[in-house]
Design an enzyme around this catalytic site. Structure first.
Site, PDB file in Angstrom:
ATOM      1  N   HIS A 235      -0.591  21.977 100.512  1.00 15.11           N
ATOM      2  CA  HIS A 235      -1.846  22.485  99.923  1.00 15.11           C
ATOM      3  C   HIS A 235      -1.669  23.058  98.515  1.00 15.11           C
ATOM      4  O   HIS A 235      -2.583  22.976  97.701  1.00 15.11           O
ATOM      5  CB  HIS A 235      -2.493  23.532 100.842  1.00 15.11           C
ATOM      6  CG  HIS A 235      -1.713  24.798 100.953  1.00 15.11           C
ATOM      7  ND1 HIS A 235      -0.515  24.866 101.631  1.00 15.11           N
ATOM      8  CD2 HIS A 235      -1.933  26.037 100.458  1.00 15.11           C
ATOM      9  CE1 HIS A 235      -0.047  26.099 101.547  1.00 15.11           C
ATOM     10  NE2 HIS A 235      -0.884  26.823 100.836  1.00 15.11           N
ATOM     11  N   ASP A 236      -0.491  23.616  98.220  1.00 13.84           N
ATOM     12  CA  ASP A 236      -0.275  24.227  96.895  1.00 13.84           C
ATOM     13  C   ASP A 236       0.593  23.357  95.993  1.00 13.84           C
ATOM     14  O   ASP A 236       1.164  23.856  95.021  1.00 13.84           O
ATOM     15  CB  ASP A 236       0.379  25.608  97.058  1.00 13.84           C
ATOM     16  CG  ASP A 236      -0.668  26.694  97.309  1.00 13.84           C
ATOM     17  OD1 ASP A 236      -1.867  26.446  97.025  1.00 13.84           O
ATOM     18  OD2 ASP A 236      -0.304  27.781  97.785  1.00 13.84           O
ATOM     19  N   LYS A 239       0.697  23.431  92.176  1.00 14.99           N
ATOM     20  CA  LYS A 239       1.353  24.508  91.414  1.00 14.99           C
ATOM     21  C   LYS A 239       2.536  23.993  90.609  1.00 14.99           C
ATOM     22  O   LYS A 239       3.084  24.718  89.786  1.00 14.99           O
ATOM     23  CB  LYS A 239       1.789  25.636  92.361  1.00 14.99           C
ATOM     24  CG  LYS A 239       0.618  26.473  92.844  1.00 14.99           C
ATOM     25  CD  LYS A 239       1.086  27.655  93.677  1.00 14.99           C
ATOM     26  CE  LYS A 239      -0.107  28.492  94.130  1.00 14.99           C
ATOM     27  NZ  LYS A 239       0.274  29.505  95.116  1.00 14.99           N
ATOM     28  N   HIS A 264      -4.588  24.424  90.206  1.00  9.52           N
ATOM     29  CA  HIS A 264      -3.637  23.838  91.167  1.00  9.52           C
ATOM     30  C   HIS A 264      -4.350  23.079  92.289  1.00  9.52           C
ATOM     31  O   HIS A 264      -3.799  22.161  92.869  1.00  9.52           O
ATOM     32  CB  HIS A 264      -2.678  24.901  91.725  1.00  9.52           C
ATOM     33  CG  HIS A 264      -3.216  25.716  92.860  1.00  9.52           C
ATOM     34  ND1 HIS A 264      -3.940  26.860  92.677  1.00  9.52           N
ATOM     35  CD2 HIS A 264      -3.126  25.566  94.219  1.00  9.52           C
ATOM     36  CE1 HIS A 264      -4.256  27.383  93.862  1.00  9.52           C
ATOM     37  NE2 HIS A 264      -3.775  26.609  94.805  1.00  9.52           N
ATOM     38  N   ASP A 317      -4.057  31.207 105.609  1.00  8.61           N
ATOM     39  CA  ASP A 317      -3.401  31.442 104.314  1.00  8.61           C
ATOM     40  C   ASP A 317      -3.558  32.919 103.913  1.00  8.61           C
ATOM     41  O   ASP A 317      -2.608  33.592 103.524  1.00  8.61           O
ATOM     42  CB  ASP A 317      -4.047  30.521 103.261  1.00  8.61           C
ATOM     43  CG  ASP A 317      -3.242  30.449 101.971  1.00  8.61           C
ATOM     44  OD1 ASP A 317      -2.105  30.950 101.949  1.00  8.61           O
ATOM     45  OD2 ASP A 317      -3.755  29.881 100.977  1.00  8.61           O
TER      46      ASP A 317
HETATM   47 FE   LIG Z   1      -3.571  27.648  96.893  1.00  8.82          FE
END
Ligand SMILES: [Fe+2]
Length: 374
Positions: A235-236, A239, A264, A317
């Site tokens: 999901h990230d 970044k 991101h 999260d």
């Molecule tokens: Fe995120």
């Protein structure tokens, strides 16, 4: 492939008999149901580079098993031959296999149960399984499908049919392998970004597990759970494009830095978009920072405009970030974290039903989620 193989195969019978009785009825030598074509001595053994795949053959009747093995070897497959279900499962757990041909009726575990065990195990679930059976009833076919079989072959096995199925299923396994490799690259990239920040170490794996637990709790499908498992990891991933002075800044971000950080979600979606199997993961990546009242990013979606899978990921999260150490504070207790989440829910940020389900999950199986949060 050298032409002598084709010539030698021409003398192999079209049908592989399925038991001794049938074979003896037909008046053949018990150990050799048909003349086995052997490769000629001159360069006839397939070289390692010409191998088309690795096939596991499990059949307790050597009069069926051996001809099958010979036929497949002559066609440049590497074959592992075993006599029962237990050995079959042991072999598939210990080495890579491209296809499994399983007799249904064997001593010990039947082909159905071995097939089920292969399909449940994450490391082997994409290995195609063909059940070879003398049972033609619809009920047995249904049992096979329920066990996860990819195909069936009826005894007596027809040579050409067998080779055609083997060819197409090994090809399918190759595509699955490629897909898996691409997924592995994405997950490795996602983990390498996570590794940059000592405070988020282990966050992706925890999220992956707790998102699935919450999805199961609210009754989402297996497919949704699978999408959440993968999105927990990636999901990230966007970044990767966020400079380290922003990503690792210990204090609050200023407006310009926040804008960079918010990108991101869009970049992550773009990175994963070429993967067709990630189709349903993309909305989770893009919208995991949206808020119920429309004050989130990047698209300011509101309420149910945010897909349930994205809302589930954001719920776990937030809980995970509150209950782990940050540069600016120590990890909060479960009670304090839930108190903050409820406060933010009242402010219109999070999905109240999901926060409530998370609270229920923590009460019902604290150890399960605790393990996920450690
Ligand atoms: Fe995120």
């Amino acid at each position: 492939m050298p032409s002598h193989l084709d010539t030698s195969l021409a003398c192999v019978e079209d049908v592989i008999p399925f038991n001794r009785k049938q074979q003896n009825d037909r008046g053949r030598e018990p150990s050799s149901p048909f003349p086995i074509a052997r490769p000629s001595k001159r360069g006839s053994v397939p070289s390692i580079t010409s191998l088309k795949g690795i096939i596991l053959v499990a059949d307790d009747d050597e009069n069926v098993r051996e001809p099958l093995v010979e036929l497949l070897r002559l066609n440049c497959y590497r074959v592992i031959a075993v006599e029962n279900g237990e050995q079959a499962f042991k072999e598939i757990c210990s080495q890579p296999v491209d296809l499994v041909l399983l007799d249904v009726m064997m001593p010990g575990p039947t082909g159905f149960s071995v097939c089920r065990a292969i399909k449940i195990r994450p490391e082997t679930r994409f290995v195609p399984v063909v059940l070879i059976t003398g049972l033609a009833s619809a009920e047995d076919r249904i049992r096979g499908i329920e066990a996860g079989a990819d195909d069936f072959l009826l005894k007596p096995v027809k040579k050409e049919e067998l080779l055609a199925r083997v060819r197409s299923l090994v090809r399918l396994k190759r595509y699955t392998d490629e897909l898996e490799n691409a997924e592995t690259v994405l997950c490795t990239l996602a983990r390498s970004i996570e590794a940059k920040d000592p405070y988020t170490e282990g966050h992706c794996d925890r999220l992956s597990r707790s998102a699935v637990s919450l999805a199961e709790k609210v009754g989402l499908s297996r497919e949704d759970c699978n999408d959440l498992r993968r999105s927990g990891i990636v999901h990230d991933i966007g970044k990767v494009a966020v400079p380290e002075f922003v990503l690792l800044k210990p204090g609050p971000l200023d407006a310009a830095e926040r804008k960079i950080m918010e990108e991101h979600t869009i970049i992550g979606e773009r990175i994963c978009a070429p993967m067709k199997s990630f189709h349903n993961v993309l909305p989770i990546i893009r919208w995991h920072h949206e808020k119920q009242d429309g004050s989130g990013y990047p698209d300011h979606l509101k309420g149910e405009e945010i897909p349930i899978t994205a809302r589930i990921l954001q719920t776990v999260d937030i809980y995970d970030s509150l209950t782990t150490d940050r540069p600016y504070r120590k990890a909060l207790s479960q009670e304090k974290a839930l108190e903050i989440m409820w406060e933010e829910t009242r402010r219109g940020w999070w999905d109240a039903d999901l926060v409530s389900a998370l609270e229920g999950l923590l009460t019902e199986s604290p150890l399960e989620l605790a393990a996920a949060s450690v």
